[in-house]
Structure formats: structure tokens, C-alpha cells
Enzyme design. Structure first.
Site, PDB file in Angstrom:
ATOM      1  N   CYS A   1      19.525 -23.656 -67.277  1.00  0.00           N
ATOM      2  CA  CYS A   1      18.246 -24.166 -66.780  1.00  0.00           C
ATOM      3  C   CYS A   1      18.361 -25.571 -66.218  1.00  0.00           C
ATOM      4  CB  CYS A   1      17.228 -24.124 -67.905  1.00  0.00           C
ATOM      5  SG  CYS A   1      17.040 -22.448 -68.483  1.00  0.00           S
TER       6      CYS A   1
ATOM      7  N   PRO B   1      52.225 -33.905 -65.794  1.00  0.00           N
ATOM      8  CA  PRO B   1      51.362 -33.066 -64.950  1.00  0.00           C
ATOM      9  C   PRO B   1      50.453 -32.171 -65.776  1.00  0.00           C
ATOM     10  CG  PRO B   1      53.570 -32.132 -65.030  1.00  0.00           C
ATOM     11  CD  PRO B   1      53.608 -33.400 -65.851  1.00  0.00           C
TER      12      PRO B   1
ATOM     13  N   GLY C   1      48.944 -36.171 -61.952  1.00  0.00           N
ATOM     14  CA  GLY C   1      48.045 -36.431 -60.843  1.00  0.00           C
ATOM     15  C   GLY C   1      48.270 -35.710 -59.546  1.00  0.00           C
TER      16      GLY C   1
ATOM     17  N   ARG D   1      46.956 -30.534 -64.061  1.00  0.00           N
ATOM     18  CA  ARG D   1      46.329 -29.662 -63.068  1.00  0.00           C
ATOM     19  C   ARG D   1      47.353 -28.854 -62.255  1.00  0.00           C
ATOM     20  NH1 ARG D   1      41.302 -31.063 -60.791  1.00  0.00           N
ATOM     21  NH2 ARG D   1      41.743 -33.202 -61.393  1.00  0.00           N
TER      22      ARG D   1
END
Ligand code: LLP
Length: 420
Positions: free
Chosen positions: A345, A277, A242, A279
Site C-alpha cells: 500500500c 565483490p 563495486g 553484486r
């Protein structure tokens, strides 16, 4: 500006380590993900260094980026893995991460997945509910095995992060409420094929402050003390993942400060610490390189239309996430304000609104920064767009670590029954 020291400008061209991104684009085509092997290693070693004073197992959260080259890099450095599916266990094992360094999280582990994890002999199940506990016990008993478990505790702490990635409040689906924890441990201790060994907590992702961690760990410390009084043998505390990264101008606490909080709150319990961990190991070790397809002048704004879209990187549309957008070649220093969009789109296929980017033209290369985590892994083939290839760089070398699929294989994956 983010501190992306592994993606420096050299003579106004962006490099990945010592490789000119123009060279990779020429060989691989755009869009492509590009990871710095050295950055991944450095981030891992920073955690190792920070947690040196505590017996710690670093279990990289595979969900952030499960590429085999990434996992192999971390496996060689000694990393374990935090996984959330049989697929991720298989990925981790294929990359050489030993089973006894794997922790298995997730709210809906299927029976077959539990069976697989038990057969592999993983280090710990992070159990998220009482029914899951029962199921693990049943499967373990059938296989004549003992499952080592921690209960994931929901400490009811606000992580001050985006609502979609906040997990430690009582209204979130994760974990056993801390108020019910002692009872749940009592139940666990009665199950013959369960070995209670730890407590687990994870309150959310992209945290930019230490206070929520501190509050959660304080509550966990008290719980461990209570559980020991109740007679449970608690030797492991999994403190989750985190710690955030700098996408824009966030100032992120140092890994050492994070480790110090864990030590201050939990050190007296003399448990093995597990960290998960994701990220903070991968995020700033990767970018997404794209080409400008068109520059379009609308009534009120200029659109920079890229060949990468929300199917390649969903974070801006899903979490309103900010990613730095930079010209790979800074020959033109004039800045212009663009809405940076993709080809899909949907109006939501927007990377940034009213963003200042070097004045660009069709064919120019654009780097979307901080995409190493939750980038390629969340990509889809929506609009029948091929998944972007992944490239890894180390020093002056690069290699494609996942190829761009071809159209025929993608179409052939569908089957048409006779009766259609
Ligand atoms: N452990 C558990 C149990 C988790 O659920 C997570 C992330 C981690 C560890 C790793 O957290 P990290 O260190 O990466 O913050 N797709 C979202 C992020 C989802 C995070 C889910 N859980 C995004 O792009 O922001």
C-alpha cells in the site's frame, strides 16, 4: 537486454539452467527468488582467472546475498568473505569459510562484535575511524590478542554511481580521509594490541567505469609508499568491491580490465590484494519470479499488478533501479506498455513505469531479472507479507534453499506483556 545466459528461453519458456521455471513455481508458489549455482561459480572463477597474475584473496561481500547455499557454493571454490556484522561472520563460518579468509568492514562495529571477530581469528579488520581503532585495541588487549588491521581510506574520488551507494567522497561517512591517513597510521602503530598490515579502499557500488577505480588506486599507491617511508609494514591492499553489472544497457568493463588496472596501479608494491565483490558475483545469477495478480486498466495507464512487492525487492523504490521484467512464458509475443507494480500500500511500490512487457493476464508468471544481489537480503515482512522463499538451481536440479515462513511463526515472534 541483459546477458542472462543462465536463464535462457527454451521453446518460449524461461528456464533456470536446465529447469523450467514453471515447474519450480508449481511446487514452490510465487513469489520466489531463484539462483543459478553455475552462474555464481562462473562469476567467481572469472575473478580468479582475472587476478591470476596477482596474489589475491577474493572475499565475497556477504551483504549482497548471505544465503547459506550461496556461501557454501563460494566457500567450496575457496572464497573468503567480506563481512559487516557478527551475524555475517557467523553466516560465513557456518558455511565453511575459514576465519583467516574473513575481512571485517563497517563503520559501527560494536564491542561484542569485535570480541567475537577476535575470538574467531579473522584475517583483518578494515577500520573506519580512530575511535574504532582505540576500541579494537582495548578489546584485543583484554583478550590478550593482536588485531590485524587495515585502515579504510576515503580517497575522495567520485564513483559516478547512485548517490545512496557512493562511498568514497569526503562527504560520505566511510573511512579515514586520505589527508589524515598518515597520522592515523602513526596512532595505530602506537597501540600495543594492533598490528598494522594493510590499506583498504572501497569507493562505491555498481560502478560502470574503470576510471574512478584507477584514480582511487593511484592515490592508495602513493599512500602505501608514504606509509612505508614512515616505517609501517604494509603487505595487504584491499581494493574493495563495486564492479557493476548489466541491469539494462550498461556496458560493464571486463573483470580482466579491472584486474589489469589494479596491477598497473598497485603491482609494484608487491602486496597481497584483497577484493570484495558482491553484486558482480550474484547479481545476474538470480531472478525474482512472480505471478500477475490482476491487470488493471486505469484512466491513463495499464497496471500489471504482481504478487511480489517492494518488500521483496526494494531496489526500484530505493534507488530508482532498473530491472528487466520478462514474461516467463512468451507464448504471446505482442508487447504492451504497463506500469508494473506490487501489492504493497504505497505508490512507491512500483517496479517499472511505462514498461513494455509481453501482453499478460492474471496468473501469468513474470521474471524480474538481475535480483541475485541486494534482493532477498533487503527484503522485509512489511504489510505482513511472508519473505519470499529462495531456490537454487544446478543443471537440471533445484532445491529450496530458504523456505517461505508461515504466518503463525511470524505472529508468534511478537510478545504481548501481561500489562497490555
Ligand atoms: N565492500 C564494502 C566495504 C562494501 O560496502 C560493499 C557494498 C562491497 C564491498 C560490495 O560491493 P559490490 O561489489 O556489491 O558493489 N543495496 C545497494 C548496494 C549497497 C552496496 C553496499 N556496499 C543496491 O542494491 O544497489
Amino acid at each position: 537486454m541483459t546477458t542472462q545466459k543462465y536463464f535462457p528461453y527454451v521453446n518460449n519458456k524461461m528456464f533456470a539452467e536446465d529447469v523450467d521455471l514453471n515447474d519450480i513455481a508449481a511446487q514452490v508458489g510465487t513469489p520466489f527468488y531463484c539462483y543459478s549455482n553455475t552462474a555464481i561459480g562462473q562469476n567467481y572463477q572469472d575473478y580468479q582467472q582475472a587476478f591470476l597474475a596477482q596474489e589475491t584473496l577474493i572475499c565475497y561481500a556477504v551483504k549482497a546475498n548471505g544465503n547459506q547455499a550461496v556461501l557454501s557454493t563460494l566457500a567450496k571454490l575457496g572464497s573468503g568473505a567480506d563481512v559487516v556484522s557478527e551475524g555475517e561472520i557467523r553466516r560465513a563460518r557456518a558455511a565453511g569459510i575459514p576465519a583467516n579468509k574473513i575481512v571485517y568492514s563497517g563503520v559501527a562495529k560494536a564491542e561484542s562484535e569485535i570480541e567475537y571477530a577476535l575470538a574467531e581469528g579473522i584475517f583483518q579488520f578494515n577500520v573506519e575511524s580512530e575511535p574504532e581503532l582505540e576500541l579494537i585495541n582495548q578489546v584485543a588487549s583484554r583478550l590478550n590478542k593482536t588485531a590485524a588491521i587495515a585502515l579504510r581510506i576515503n580517497p575522495d574520488v567520485c564513483a559516478n554511481t547512485h548517490a545512496k551507494i557512493s562511498t568514497g567522497k569526503s562527504e560520505n561517512k566511510f573511512g579515514v580521509p586520505i589527508s589524515k591517513a598518515r597520522l592515523a597510521y602513526q596512532q595505530a602503530a602506537k597501540l600495543p594490541n594492533i598490528k598494522v598490515q594493510g590499506v583498504d579502499v572501497h569507493i562505491g557500488s555498481q560502478l560502470t567505469q574503470l576510471a574512478p577505480f584507477e584514480e582511487a588506486y593511484k592515490r592508495i599507491a602513493q599512500l602505501v609508499t608514504d606509509l612505508r617511508e614512515d616505517g609501517h609494514d604494509i603487505s595487504v591492499i584491499d581494493i574493495g568491491g563495486g564492479l557493476g553489472i548489466t541491469y539494462h544497457d550498461e556496458s560493464i568493463p571486463a573483470k580482466q580490465a579491472y584486474a589489469d588496472i589494479a596491477k598497473a596501479q598497485l603491482g609494484h608494491l608487491h602486496c597481497k590484494i584483497v577484493i570484495e565483490p558482491g553484486r558482480s558475483l550474484l547479481g545476474n545469477a538470480g531472478i525474482l519470479v512472480s505471478s500477475v495478480v490482476f491487470v488493471k486498466t486505469g484512466e491513463e495507464r495499464q497496471f500489471l499488478i504482481l504478487d511480489a512487492g517492494m518488500n521483496d525487492l526494494i531496489r526500484p523504490s530505493m534507488y530508482e533501479a532498473y530491472h528487466e521484467i520478462l514474461a516467463v512464458n512468451k507464448a504471446n509475443s505482442a508487447l504492451k506498455t504497463y506500469d508494473v507494480v506490487g501489492p504493497v500500500c504505497e505508490t512507491g511500490d512500483t517496479f517499472a513505469k511505462a514498461r513494455q512487457v509481453s501482453e499478460s493476464k492474471s496468473g501469468d508468471l513474470i521474471a524480474i531479472m538481475s535480483c541475485g544481489a541486494y534482493g532477498a537480503v533487503m527484503a522485509s515482512t512489511y504489510n505482513t507479507r511472508m519473505l519470499a522463499p529462495e531456490v537454487m538451481v544446478k543443471d537440471n536440479e533445484f532445491a529450496v534453499v530458504r523456505q517461505r515462513p508461515n504466518y503463525q511463526d511470524v505472529i508468534n515472534a511478537d510478545l504481548v506483556p501481561d500489562w497490555v
